[in-house]
Design a protein around this motif. Structure first.
Motif, mmCIF file in Angstrom:
data_model
loop_
_atom_site.group_PDB
_atom_site.id
_atom_site.type_symbol
_atom_site.label_atom_id
_atom_site.label_comp_id
_atom_site.label_asym_id
_atom_site.label_seq_id
_atom_site.Cartn_x
_atom_site.Cartn_y
_atom_site.Cartn_z
ATOM 1 N N TYR A 336 -11.050 31.615 12.017
ATOM 2 C CA TYR A 336 -11.342 32.251 13.305
ATOM 3 C C TYR A 336 -12.536 31.541 13.949
ATOM 4 O O TYR A 336 -13.658 31.603 13.449
ATOM 5 N N GLU A 352 2.882 22.856 13.168
ATOM 6 C CA GLU A 352 3.278 24.212 12.811
ATOM 7 C C GLU A 352 2.238 24.813 11.866
ATOM 8 O O GLU A 352 1.972 24.269 10.806
ATOM 9 N N ILE A 353 1.688 25.937 12.308
ATOM 10 C CA ILE A 353 0.728 26.636 11.466
ATOM 11 C C ILE A 353 1.501 27.355 10.364
ATOM 12 O O ILE A 353 2.456 28.075 10.652
ATOM 13 N N SER A 357 -1.129 31.387 7.130
ATOM 14 C CA SER A 357 -2.436 31.071 7.708
ATOM 15 C C SER A 357 -2.579 31.642 9.113
ATOM 16 O O SER A 357 -1.600 31.793 9.846
ATOM 17 N N SER A 358 -3.832 31.950 9.479
ATOM 18 C CA SER A 358 -4.133 32.461 10.823
ATOM 19 C C SER A 358 -5.203 31.587 11.463
ATOM 20 O O SER A 358 -6.233 31.297 10.848
ATOM 21 N N LEU A 359 -4.950 31.175 12.710
ATOM 22 C CA LEU A 359 -5.888 30.354 13.463
ATOM 23 C C LEU A 359 -6.103 30.980 14.835
ATOM 24 O O LEU A 359 -5.152 31.361 15.510
ATOM 25 N N CYS A 360 -7.364 31.089 15.233
ATOM 26 C CA CYS A 360 -7.663 31.559 16.589
ATOM 27 C C CYS A 360 -8.722 30.650 17.199
ATOM 28 O O CYS A 360 -9.799 30.447 16.625
ATOM 29 N N VAL A 370 -2.472 24.497 20.487
ATOM 30 C CA VAL A 370 -1.348 25.330 20.040
ATOM 31 C C VAL A 370 -1.660 26.783 20.374
ATOM 32 O O VAL A 370 -2.823 27.193 20.414
ATOM 33 N N GLN A 371 -0.613 27.532 20.644
ATOM 34 C CA GLN A 371 -0.769 28.953 20.926
ATOM 35 C C GLN A 371 -0.569 29.740 19.629
ATOM 36 O O GLN A 371 0.480 29.656 19.010
ATOM 37 N N THR A 372 -1.580 30.468 19.226
ATOM 38 C CA THR A 372 -1.508 31.245 17.988
ATOM 39 C C THR A 372 -1.937 32.682 18.268
ATOM 40 O O THR A 372 -2.765 32.923 19.153
ATOM 41 N N CYS A 374 -4.015 35.913 18.150
ATOM 42 C CA CYS A 374 -5.422 36.195 17.877
ATOM 43 C C CYS A 374 -5.629 37.708 17.812
ATOM 44 O O CYS A 374 -4.804 38.477 18.298
#
Length: 394
Positions: A336, A352-353, A357-360, A370-372, A374
């Motif tokens: 984050y 590709e995430i 996993s989490s990405l913001c 990339v759009q992830t 949040c």
């Protein structure tokens, strides 16, 4: 022959009588008073064995040595069992040989009797998850043999008596989830290993002498503590758990802390400032430094952290490539970085995430490649206004 049998019988009877000494009358009366002030909650049968026409040393929770009560554990200790209700009678202080005293979770109310301070042999005191209110008596500072003090999950108020800090052999202090206020006293015990004071209303600062080097578990979250902690933390190199979150601590985060043998570092929602410059690769599983005032570039030495929360700070510059590589390899579960002043990240827009996993990245000084998804608290705005970015560009 008959006289011989009578003699042997009398000797055996006397040995039995001496071996099963009658309980000290003072202890007997104290147990009666304690029983009168407490009752079983519905579904509990703990006191069913407390028949004072029989030997109290056979009561549930009562353990004797000779003619004295040495341990009193009130309530059924099995998980989920109903506890007790009522109040704790001051007669508890008359059990002069008591070394252990506990009450299981229930609805015991009222104040802690000051007379507990008379129990010179008491080593273990645990009255948690009840409705005890009022101050912690200063007389507890007279319990010079006390090792464990657990009064957690009650409604205690007032300050932690300084006299408790002077107890020489204290190993565990667990006072979390109360309404305690005032400052954290200095603890003198060289064997203190666990300090849990979270979820109170404690205030003031911590000093380098507040805690001994022996402390391994320190939880002070959800208080109103303030001031720098670098001098104190630099001394506590035996820590394996640290949570100072939800306070008003400020100043720099000491570099040495990143080498401590801890699995979780919780410093979020304070006012820490300055740059993070760990010397070696950080091996802590979870590092949460979110909602502070940290600045400078993000160190690539943080890429070995599995759950990394750096959001809502003032970090600038580009995201280290090592963090991106480990994220895409599913070695980082949470990254984050939202609400900072970051200016770039080396990531292919088609990357590709991993699902694990989490990405913001939103609300930085760049357009996320990339759009992830949040957290909702991050808002909907993807980038920071240019004017703000110009002030913090690094």
């Amino acid at each position: 022959m008959g006289n011989g049998y009578i003699y042997i019988f009398l000797i055996g009877f006397l040995q039995f009588f001496i071996g099963s000494a009658i309980l000290d009358p003072v202890d007997f009366l104290a147990l009666q008073s304690i029983r009168k002030s407490l009752d079983d909650m519905p579904g509990s049968t703990f006191f069913s064995s407390w028949d004072f026409t029989s030997d109290p040393c056979n009561f549930a929770g009562v353990y004797c040595e000779g003619d004295k009560v040495i341990s009193l554990n009130l309530g059924d200790p099995r998980a989920g069992s109903p506890g007790l209700n009522g109040r704790l009678d001051p007669a508890i202080g008359k059990l002069s040989a008591l070394a252990e005293f506990t009450i299981v979770p229930g609805r015991v109310m009222g104040r802690l009797p000051k007379t507990i301070g008379n129990l010179n042999d008491l080593r273990f005191l645990a009255i948690s998850r009840n409705f005890i209110s009022g101050d912690i008596p200063a007389s507890f500072g007279d319990l010079r043999n006390l090792k464990t003090l657990d009064l957690s999950y009650n409604q205690l108020s007032g300050s932690i008596p300084k006299s408790i800090g002077s107890l020489p052999g204290l190993t565990n202090v667990i006072l979390c989830h109360n309404k305690l206020s005032g400052s954290v006293p200095a603890f003198a015990s060289k064997s203190l290993t666990r300090v849990d004071l979270k979820n109170n209303a404690l205030s003031g600062s911590l000093y380098s002498t507040t805690l001994p080097r022996s402390v391994m578990y320190l939880s002070l979250s959800w208080n109103r503590l303030s001031g720098p902690v670098d001098r104190l933390l630099n001394r506590l190199d035996k820590l394996n758990y640290l949570d100072l979150s939800m306070n008003r601590f400020n100043g720099p985060i000491p570099v040495r802390i990143f080498a401590f043998p801890i699995s979780s570092l919780q410093l979020q929602r304070n006012q820490f400032w300055g740059a993070l410059k760990p010397v070696h690769q950080v091996r802590i599983t979870t590092v949460d430094l979110s909602y502070n005032q940290l600045s400078g570039h993000i160190s690539p030495l943080l890429s070995t952290v599995q759950n990394l929360y750096l959001n809502n700070n003032r970090f600038t510059g580009r995201v280290p490539a090592s963090l991106v590589d480990r994220l895409l390899a599913a070695n980082i579960e949470v990254l984050y970085l939202q609400h900072n002043y970051l200016t770039g990240i080396e990531m292919n827009p088609t990357a590709e995430i991993p699902l694990s996993s989490s990405l913001c990245l939103q609300y930085n000084c760049m357009v996320p490649p990339v759009q992830t998804p949040c957290p909702l608290k991050s808002g909907k705005q993807m980038t920071r206004p240019t004017l703000q970015c110009n002030e913090f560009r690094g």
